[in-house]
Each structure stands twice: as structure tokens, then as C-alpha cells.
Design a protein around this motif. Sequence first.
Motif, PDB file in Angstrom:
ATOM      1  N   LEU A 180     -41.163  32.948 -34.028  1.00  0.00           N
ATOM      2  CA  LEU A 180     -42.130  32.189 -33.229  1.00  0.00           C
ATOM      3  C   LEU A 180     -42.632  33.085 -32.106  1.00  0.00           C
ATOM      4  N   ILE A 181     -43.934  33.228 -32.016  1.00  0.00           N
ATOM      5  CA  ILE A 181     -44.527  34.025 -30.943  1.00  0.00           C
ATOM      6  C   ILE A 181     -45.135  33.047 -29.944  1.00  0.00           C
ATOM      7  N   PRO A 182     -44.412  32.757 -28.874  1.00  0.00           N
ATOM      8  CA  PRO A 182     -44.911  31.736 -27.944  1.00  0.00           C
ATOM      9  C   PRO A 182     -46.099  32.260 -27.142  1.00  0.00           C
ATOM     10  N   LEU A 183     -47.078  31.391 -26.932  1.00  0.00           N
ATOM     11  CA  LEU A 183     -48.271  31.818 -26.197  1.00  0.00           C
ATOM     12  C   LEU A 183     -48.306  31.272 -24.783  1.00  0.00           C
ATOM     13  N   GLY A 184     -47.399  30.365 -24.474  1.00  0.00           N
ATOM     14  CA  GLY A 184     -47.415  29.782 -23.135  1.00  0.00           C
ATOM     15  C   GLY A 184     -48.710  29.006 -22.924  1.00  0.00           C
ATOM     16  N   VAL A 185     -49.133  28.907 -21.693  1.00  0.00           N
ATOM     17  CA  VAL A 185     -50.343  28.122 -21.421  1.00  0.00           C
ATOM     18  C   VAL A 185     -51.467  28.993 -20.891  1.00  0.00           C
ATOM     19  N   LEU A 186     -51.185  30.287 -20.767  1.00  0.00           N
ATOM     20  CA  LEU A 186     -52.195  31.168 -20.187  1.00  0.00           C
ATOM     21  C   LEU A 186     -53.221  31.618 -21.221  1.00  0.00           C
ATOM     22  N   GLY A 187     -54.413  31.812 -20.765  1.00  0.00           N
ATOM     23  CA  GLY A 187     -55.412  32.490 -21.596  1.00  0.00           C
ATOM     24  C   GLY A 187     -55.961  31.650 -22.725  1.00  0.00           C
ATOM     25  N   LYS A 188     -57.076  32.123 -23.262  1.00  0.00           N
ATOM     26  CA  LYS A 188     -57.732  31.444 -24.369  1.00  0.00           C
ATOM     27  C   LYS A 188     -57.100  31.976 -25.651  1.00  0.00           C
ATOM     28  N   LEU A 189     -56.840  31.082 -26.587  1.00  0.00           N
ATOM     29  CA  LEU A 189     -56.245  31.541 -27.839  1.00  0.00           C
ATOM     30  C   LEU A 189     -57.286  32.337 -28.629  1.00  0.00           C
ATOM     31  N   SER A 190     -57.002  33.621 -28.790  1.00  0.00           N
ATOM     32  CA  SER A 190     -57.920  34.471 -29.537  1.00  0.00           C
ATOM     33  C   SER A 190     -57.075  35.518 -30.247  1.00  0.00           C
ATOM     34  N   PRO A 191     -57.617  36.206 -31.264  1.00  0.00           N
ATOM     35  CA  PRO A 191     -56.814  37.194 -31.990  1.00  0.00           C
ATOM     36  C   PRO A 191     -56.186  38.244 -31.078  1.00  0.00           C
ATOM     37  N   LYS A 192     -56.940  38.691 -30.058  1.00  0.00           N
ATOM     38  CA  LYS A 192     -56.365  39.758 -29.222  1.00  0.00           C
ATOM     39  C   LYS A 192     -55.235  39.234 -28.332  1.00  0.00           C
ATOM     40  N   VAL A 193     -55.314  37.993 -27.932  1.00  0.00           N
ATOM     41  CA  VAL A 193     -54.224  37.401 -27.138  1.00  0.00           C
ATOM     42  C   VAL A 193     -52.969  37.272 -28.013  1.00  0.00           C
ATOM     43  N   VAL A 194     -53.169  36.820 -29.250  1.00  0.00           N
ATOM     44  CA  VAL A 194     -52.042  36.673 -30.180  1.00  0.00           C
ATOM     45  C   VAL A 194     -51.404  38.048 -30.425  1.00  0.00           C
ATOM     46  N   ARG A 195     -52.252  39.036 -30.627  1.00  0.00           N
ATOM     47  CA  ARG A 195     -51.741  40.393 -30.862  1.00  0.00           C
ATOM     48  C   ARG A 195     -50.927  40.889 -29.668  1.00  0.00           C
ATOM     49  N   GLY A 196     -51.447  40.661 -28.483  1.00  0.00           N
ATOM     50  CA  GLY A 196     -50.741  41.089 -27.276  1.00  0.00           C
ATOM     51  C   GLY A 196     -49.381  40.417 -27.179  1.00  0.00           C
TER      52      GLY A 196
END
Length: 351
Positions: A66-82
Amino acid sequence: MITGVTIDLLSFLNTPSYRNRVLAIGIGTAGCRIASQLQHMSSSIGKFIYVSCDEQDFPQIGERILIPLGVLGKLSPKVVRGAALKYLKNIDELMKDSFLIFLISGLGGSVGTGLAPLLAERIHKSGALGVGIFTMPFKFEKDKHFYSAITLQRLKGLMDAMIIIDNDEILESMKELPIIDSYKSINRLIASALNSMIEASAESGLNVGIRKFIDTVKCNGYSILCLSQSSSINRGEEAIIGAIHSLYRVADPEKATKAILFLMGGSVSLNEVSTVISRLNSLVGNGAVEIHYGVNNNLSTNSLLTVALLTSGFPKTKFDDYDPFAKIPYNIDDEVDISIDLELPKLERID
Ligand SMILES: Nc1nc2c(ncn2[C@@H]2O[C@H](COP(=O)(O)OP(=O)(O)OP(=O)(O)O)[C@@H](O)[C@H]2O)c(=O)[nH]1
Ligand SMILES: [Mg+2]
């Protein structure tokens, strides 16, 4: 597309425990769902890993990341990659010793689009044979077309084989299935077509097997999986024509070099097999396509026949047009945004 990988597939398949070194990785919602269907059916794939940012994508069994994204930022491919960078070591560890890796994802969404190229790179570096299985967005998902196209091109340079599945075409082929829960039906159909082709032995019928499967899809181009069904009196003829029509809408069928044809249904006759093969021969690849075929005669009395057609050797597909800038070289798909992970002390190198 990678060339010159020297892998002795035959001796690998002759080792008794080869299944333990065959891995499937499902990414994002679509990838996890298709991989999970495959896991229920397959005895040829020994290990499954599921990678996503959404816990709900995971099935009950299999290794999950599971790659948690938290609540920051807009969900986009580059955010997921980061966000995924610090999990790469984990993923490398899980894919260690794999000889053959299937990477399964829907393209166009943030998770699949973000992670597929990253994982394809890891597979490439691991030295395993990488076979990508990617679904392409529906016509109406216009916002997903651009990202799916550029990701597909990026993946082509990283995988040994690229199998494309057009969601629109699969839906078209399912006229006879209830529309209710159509994703589930699509996934089941995709998984059983792929599974029938790679299984070492068809329960009752003729098998194709991993060696011929790899021989068909490992080429300098795309492979396309088309499905069609019919239960009419001329079901063989009708189903193969349906599958070839699908292919015509995705790529130029004359460019096909190899194909696998799999017939699934009750009481498939030799006559039907012969009709289907000769139709394929006359309509695809200028009559020179190399065909492997298999049959899975299930025990049902249902007259439904499913034809799964996997054709390879296509230098381009209709999805190239989803990227309006295709002729301008750029690297947008390599962008990484790590702003979501404020606690990351330093960036791990990914090369
Ligand atoms: N065949 C199939 N396609 C699906 C399924 N779920 C979604 N898709 C398609 O796959 C593409 C990517 O969608 P998702 O997999 O939901 O996207 P994602 O990678 O999880 O990324 P997010 O949308 O940001 O969560 C879209 O074109 C969807 O229509 C599925 O279960 N089966
Ligand atoms: Mg999702």
C-alpha cells in the motif's frame, strides 16, 4: 522494445519448480482486479503482488504493497510516483529471483499511469522477462487518453512484450453477458483468456502453454488481445469475425505476424476449430501469420463460444493518436513529485 535479452526459456520451463519464479504484479484498481481474477484461476503463476494507493483495491490473498498518499496534493501520476519511491526496495526484494514477470495495469488513471513505468524499470533492471498487460481507457474517458498514450509509449521501451486490451472492444464483445457488474465480467473474461493461453494443460482440450505464449508476444511491437462470443448456429464463424473486427478497429491487421487463437466453450468441434483458423488466416497478416491454437472444452451444455485472439507484431495502434504531441520528443511521463512525502529525508536513487 527490448531486444537481445538472452533467456533460455525452454530450460527454465523444464525446471520442476518454475512456477515459483513466475510472478504477476497488479497495479491500481484495474490491475489489482484483473490480477486477482488470474490468481483464482492460474496454476502457472506462483506468486502475486498487488500495489496500489487504495487499500480497497487489494484482494484477500497475495502480497500487498500500500502506497499511502495522505491528504496532501492532487492525485496525479507524478505524485503517486513520488510517494512510491521509498517502497521500491521492498518491491525489488519481492521480485527477486523471478524469471518471468507479468505487469498488469489499467492505463490512464493516476495509480496505474504513475506506477507502471516505475515498476517496468525495476523489472527491466532485475533481468527478468517482462510481459506487460495493459487495459486502455474507454472512448468516453477522454481525460485519461493522453496519459494512457504517453505511458504506453514509455512502457514499450521497458518491457519485453506488451499486450494491449481495449476496454471498449471487450465491452463490445460481451453483448451476451449481463451488463450489470460489467467490470467484473470483463475482468473474468480477460483473466480466463490469458490463463487458458498460458496454462500448461487445458483441463479438457488442447493447450498452448507459456513457451508458445512468450514466443508470440515477445516481438518488436504491440500484441493485442481481442475477445468475441457467439451462441448462434454459426458461432465459430460469428465469433472469429467479431474478434477480427475488434482487431481492425485497434490496429492494421495486415501487420500481424503471429497469433494465438483460443476457443472456450461447450462441445467445441474440430470443424469449428478449422473454420476459425482458416478465417483468421485469410483475414489477418496477409495469409502468412504464424498461428498457435488451443481449445478448452468446458462441460457446460451452454452453447456460448468465446474466441480469444491474441495477435502480435503491430508497430502502432489507434492509441498512438491519443497523444496529440506524439511527434514531439518530451519526457512528461518521467516527472516525479515528492511534495506529498514531507518526511522523506533524502531521495533514494531509482537507477
Ligand atoms: N478492464 C478493467 N478496466 C478497469 C477496471 N477498473 C477500472 N478500469 C479502467 O482502467 C483505467 C484506469 O482506471 P483505474 O484502474 O481505476 O485507475 P487507477 O490506476 O487505480 O488510478 P486512480 O483512478 O487514480 O485510482 C480506466 O480506463 C478504467 O476505465 C476493471 O476492473 N477492469
Ligand atoms: Mg484506483
